[in-house]
Write an enzyme that holds these catalytic residues in place. Sequence first.
Site: not given
Ligand code: BEZ
Length: 234
Positions: A51, A134
Amino acid sequence: MEENIIPMPRIGDKAPAFKAVTTQGEIDFPKQYEGEWVILFSHPADFTPVCTSEFITFASMEEQFAEAGCKLVGLSIDGLYSHIAWLRTIKEKIEYKGMKDVEVNFPLIEDITMNVAKKYGMIQPNEDSTKAVRAVFFIDPKGVIRTILYYPLSLGRNFDELYRVLQALKTADAFDVATPADWRPGDDVIIGPAGSCGTAKDRMDGKEDMVCQDWFFCQKKMDKDAVLKAIAKK
Ligand code: BEZ
């Protein structure tokens, strides 16, 4: 049957309305964006690495989207103070692909109750029941959803593709054409299928301003500058 199931919005639907607290104050969505394009996108949670890379990239492209007449609105399943702390950390400490000192100026919705995320089908329980996937919603100046993209938690989005989608949607509207695979401004566009035998014949006889390999596969040159002018902010 699971309770409280909200149907997922679909392409062509009016964007579900909501009011929310954001890092830029309250918003009334999509009402306050009427007359311009807006991209509503979700993130699983604050202070997560994928994110963070996405936020830095989108924030770095905010002006580019604004010049194409498109605003950005983000959402993550966290509270306002967590959002503020995350955005401050991004600016102060995080560098991604040479982008650093990045200030996020578009609103990030507080959605700890998941009220908005549920309305937009951003919670997909078999992926995660408390984190938004997402999602990306392209909403046109009339408040209609024109494209929806969903990615799983582990996959960061391609922001050049998001920009290409916006350009293609605006080009289709401006010139009443379609855009083929991997289209970019300057490439030939597609003319919709012939709706009658007469039109199909005219096209194959070369009577229309297009090049047809067969009656159903017709393309037309489209000047890059004319496209860029049409999709620029009015
Ligand atoms: C992230 O790095 O944004 C992420 C990765 C796995 C699950 C939730 C968020």
